[in-house]
Design a protein around this motif. Sequence first.
Motif, mmCIF file in Angstrom:
data_model
loop_
_atom_site.group_PDB
_atom_site.id
_atom_site.type_symbol
_atom_site.label_atom_id
_atom_site.label_comp_id
_atom_site.label_asym_id
_atom_site.label_seq_id
_atom_site.Cartn_x
_atom_site.Cartn_y
_atom_site.Cartn_z
ATOM 1 N N GLY A 1 83.607 79.699 38.602
ATOM 2 C CA GLY A 1 82.003 80.457 39.716
ATOM 3 C C GLY A 1 81.613 80.591 40.648
ATOM 4 N N ILE A 2 82.281 80.497 41.548
ATOM 5 C CA ILE A 2 83.012 81.119 43.052
ATOM 6 C C ILE A 2 83.180 82.859 43.315
ATOM 7 N N ILE A 3 82.744 83.052 43.795
ATOM 8 C CA ILE A 3 82.536 84.932 43.719
ATOM 9 C C ILE A 3 83.522 85.168 44.980
ATOM 10 N N ALA A 4 84.552 86.210 44.560
ATOM 11 C CA ALA A 4 85.512 86.744 44.986
ATOM 12 C C ALA A 4 85.851 86.829 46.362
ATOM 13 N N GLN A 5 84.509 86.883 46.806
ATOM 14 C CA GLN A 5 84.303 87.268 48.217
ATOM 15 C C GLN A 5 84.743 86.504 49.025
ATOM 16 N N SER A 6 83.396 85.312 48.788
ATOM 17 C CA SER A 6 84.177 84.202 49.671
ATOM 18 C C SER A 6 85.250 83.165 49.440
ATOM 19 N N VAL A 7 86.433 83.698 48.485
ATOM 20 C CA VAL A 7 87.205 82.617 48.087
ATOM 21 C C VAL A 7 88.198 82.396 49.965
ATOM 22 N N LYS A 8 88.021 83.728 49.729
ATOM 23 C CA LYS A 8 88.752 83.445 51.407
ATOM 24 C C LYS A 8 88.655 82.513 52.639
ATOM 25 N N ASP A 9 87.268 82.476 52.806
ATOM 26 C CA ASP A 9 86.690 81.613 53.416
ATOM 27 C C ASP A 9 86.393 80.065 52.979
#
Length: 239
Positions: free
Chosen positions: A41-49
């Motif tokens: 449930g982690i949005i893809a846009q925040s995975v990198k950070d």
Amino acid sequence: MSKRKGVSAEEKRKRLLEIFREKQEFFQLKELEKIAPKEKGIIAQSVKDVLQSLVDDGLVDSEKELEKIAPKEKGIIAQSVKDVLQSLVDDGLVDSEKVGTSVYFWSYSNKSTTTKQRKLNNLSTKLEECKRLLQETKDSIAVAEIGRESTEERTRLLQVWAEKKSQEEDLKLKLQHYETANPERYLAMQEQTKVSKEAINRWTDNIFNMKSWCRNRFSIEESILNKQFEIDPDMDYLE
């Protein structure tokens, strides 16, 4: 209808770390950006950070991190890390077949313990250094106190010094008071007064010339000019 509560940054870190611990594999960033939204449930846009924060805290390793760590801790030149890692994969000693030109990330169950142990070792080293510096300071103080033991004579001399210091401050205040009568300051003020007087007379002359020009050019009486431009009729040069 209530709004869906967002996932905190710390919770995202926890969930992303679970992926590594549960699967025990290497991942590319793009793979994590696909897995994390579906399974955690982690949005893809925040995975990198989130991933970078785990790497920064030493909870997740990356191939780039190995290129930094290996030369310092194991004497392996950075340029050879990728080839060495690939050889370990080929020999089945590292559980991954994905090592190539991309950057990979991984974290095993004992990573947290290892990281904490490394931090503990670093802190222990710093503590020992602080103890050493503290002891050196104590030794320096002990040496400095030699000959400065508290005696009646020392106490008397310190009192005399304090009195002289107070007298010095009083004299400085008096000196500031007499500064207004300083001959050099007086001469400087005299010179400044001369310059100011010359400037005043120069502008006074300019005003007289302007009034004369207006009278001759427009036939305006001087009294009208004085009133119009708020010029003091008694204005004159300074002597």
